[in-house]
Design a protein around this motif. Structure first.
Motif, PDB file in Angstrom:
ATOM      1  N   TYR A   1     -13.212  -7.044   1.854  1.00 46.91           N
ATOM      2  CA  TYR A   1     -12.391  -7.712   0.860  1.00 46.91           C
ATOM      3  C   TYR A   1     -13.095  -8.994   0.447  1.00 46.91           C
TER       4      TYR A   1
ATOM      5  N   GLY B   1      -3.325   9.197   4.740  1.00 43.71           N
ATOM      6  CA  GLY B   1      -3.820   9.533   3.418  1.00 43.71           C
ATOM      7  C   GLY B   1      -3.395   8.554   2.345  1.00 43.71           C
ATOM      8  N   GLY B   2      -2.888   7.415   2.756  1.00 44.92           N
ATOM      9  CA  GLY B   2      -2.408   6.444   1.781  1.00 44.92           C
ATOM     10  C   GLY B   2      -3.534   5.664   1.135  1.00 44.92           C
ATOM     11  N   THR B   3      -3.145   4.639   0.384  1.00 42.98           N
ATOM     12  CA  THR B   3      -4.110   3.835  -0.343  1.00 42.98           C
ATOM     13  C   THR B   3      -4.446   2.582   0.457  1.00 42.98           C
ATOM     14  N   GLU B   4      -5.468   1.908  -0.019  1.00 47.79           N
ATOM     15  CA  GLU B   4      -5.798   0.614   0.563  1.00 47.79           C
ATOM     16  C   GLU B   4      -4.739  -0.401   0.163  1.00 47.79           C
ATOM     17  N   ALA B   5      -4.774  -1.565   0.796  1.00 45.97           N
ATOM     18  CA  ALA B   5      -3.812  -2.616   0.516  1.00 45.97           C
ATOM     19  C   ALA B   5      -4.229  -3.425  -0.703  1.00 45.97           C
ATOM     20  N   PHE B   6      -3.234  -3.760  -1.514  1.00 42.51           N
ATOM     21  CA  PHE B   6      -3.423  -4.641  -2.660  1.00 42.51           C
ATOM     22  C   PHE B   6      -2.699  -5.942  -2.350  1.00 42.51           C
ATOM     23  N   PHE B   7      -3.383  -7.054  -2.549  1.00 40.79           N
ATOM     24  CA  PHE B   7      -2.837  -8.356  -2.171  1.00 40.79           C
ATOM     25  C   PHE B   7      -2.379  -9.152  -3.383  1.00 40.79           C
TER      26      PHE B   7
ATOM     27  N   SER C   1       0.857  -1.179   0.000  1.00 38.04           N
ATOM     28  CA  SER C   1       0.000   0.000   0.000  1.00 38.04           C
ATOM     29  C   SER C   1       0.893   1.229   0.000  1.00 38.04           C
TER      30      SER C   1
ATOM     31  N   GLY D   1       1.784   3.837   2.186  1.00 41.33           N
ATOM     32  CA  GLY D   1       1.630   3.904   3.631  1.00 41.33           C
ATOM     33  C   GLY D   1       1.441   5.305   4.152  1.00 41.33           C
ATOM     34  N   ARG D   2       1.299   5.400   5.456  1.00 43.59           N
ATOM     35  CA  ARG D   2       1.159   6.650   6.185  1.00 43.59           C
ATOM     36  C   ARG D   2      -0.186   7.304   5.913  1.00 43.59           C
TER      37      ARG D   2
ATOM     38  N   GLY E   1      -0.883   5.050  12.203  1.00 41.29           N
ATOM     39  CA  GLY E   1      -0.351   6.160  11.421  1.00 41.29           C
ATOM     40  C   GLY E   1      -1.083   6.396  10.122  1.00 41.29           C
ATOM     41  N   GLY E   2      -2.279   5.872  10.016  1.00 37.31           N
ATOM     42  CA  GLY E   2      -3.064   6.113   8.807  1.00 37.31           C
ATOM     43  C   GLY E   2      -2.818   5.119   7.712  1.00 37.31           C
ATOM     44  N   SER E   3      -1.882   4.195   7.920  1.00 38.15           N
ATOM     45  CA  SER E   3      -1.632   3.207   6.881  1.00 38.15           C
ATOM     46  C   SER E   3      -2.828   2.266   6.750  1.00 38.15           C
ATOM     47  N   GLN E   4      -3.281   2.090   5.517  1.00 37.33           N
ATOM     48  CA  GLN E   4      -4.443   1.230   5.302  1.00 37.33           C
ATOM     49  C   GLN E   4      -4.064  -0.212   5.040  1.00 37.33           C
TER      50      GLN E   4
ATOM     51  N   LEU F   1      -6.728 -11.747  -1.875  1.00 34.26           N
ATOM     52  CA  LEU F   1      -7.840 -10.872  -1.526  1.00 34.26           C
ATOM     53  C   LEU F   1      -7.914  -9.686  -2.476  1.00 34.26           C
TER      54      LEU F   1
ATOM     55  N   PHE G   1     -13.312  -1.813   5.680  1.00 31.85           N
ATOM     56  CA  PHE G   1     -13.151  -2.407   4.354  1.00 31.85           C
ATOM     57  C   PHE G   1     -13.940  -3.715   4.261  1.00 31.85           C
TER      58      PHE G   1
END
Lengths: 114, 116
Positions: free
Chosen positions: B36, A99-105, A94, A96-97, B98-101, B44, B34
């Motif tokens: 998934y 305002g980051g994006t969602e996770a891509f798996f 993703s 990170g930090r 820390g805002g990490s998604q 996912l 979320f």
């Protein structure tokens, strides 16, 4: 190639073997993650890397050793595993930090320890 | 600590039936939420998300609304198809990370089977 790619897709190893799982992301993300998916248990976050630095280790046994040589690659080195370590290991990335994006798996590596 | 609880499966529906999969969470602060989806033999894929209270995430006919008052994020679809058969995971990302998604806490997953 785009997205998150994991190799190998399937791995069978003995308890005395040493093997490595590889993950590569082509999304320009700066955070990468290892998750473990076991039968009948929720997905568990194992390790987090931000800008190549490990920022989280969720009490994972030392027989699992991650390595992140750059922001695009992530490895999980395995040695002297136990049969209960058999699971689907998923890599994600993703931006990170805040305002980051969602996770891509990735599609995962199905690991069987015999 | 933070946690996610979703309804146990499996859920079996006929094509064109209405789907609801319940999800509730426990978290400090205001997490992002979320859904998934995992198709057989795959990793996912993000289905939808909501980052603040009263937001509605939607995608491919699926919807979920972030309800802070009930700490819920239930997944709904008005008319399911056979191709929707998969395992659905509810997850949260805490602002404490820390805002990490990508630092996600998952529910156990709900397997959906849709019959023709």
């Amino acid at each position: 190639e785009t997205g998150v790619t994991q190799t190998p897709r399937h791995l069978v190893m003995g308890m005395t073997n040493k093997k490595s799982l590889k993950c590569e992301q082509h999304l320009g993300h700066n955070a990468m993650y290892w998750y473990k998916q076991s039968a009948k248990k929720p997905l568990e976050l194992m390790f987090v890397y931000n800008f190549k630095e490990q920022t989280e280790n969720n009490s994972v046994p030392s027989r699992f050793s991650p390595e992140c040589p750059n922001s695009s690659h992530l490895f999980l080195h395995l040695h002297t595993l136990q049969p209960e370590d058999s699971a689907l290991y998923l890599c994600a990335s993703s931006q990170g930090r805040q305002g980051g994006t969602e996770a891509f798996f990735g599609q995962g590596t199905r690991l069987t320890v015999v | 600590g933070d946690s996610v609880t979703q309804m146990e499966g499996p859920v079996t529906l006929s094509e064109e039936a209405f789907l609801t999969i319940n999800c509730t969470y426990t978290a400090t602060g205001y997490p992002s939420l979320f859904w998934y989806v995992q198709y057989p033999g795959e990793g996912l894929q993000l289905l939808l998300k909501a980052t603040k209270a009263d937001d509605k995430g939607s995608n491919k006919g699926f919807e979920a609304t972030y309800r802070k008052e009930t700490t819920s994020f239930h997944l709904e679809k008005g008319s399911v198809q056979v191709s929707d058969s998969a395992v659905y995971f509810c997850a949260l990302s805490s602002p404490n990370y820390g805002g990490s998604q990508g630092n996600l806490i998952f529910g156990k997953g709900t397997k959906l089977s849709v019959k023709p």
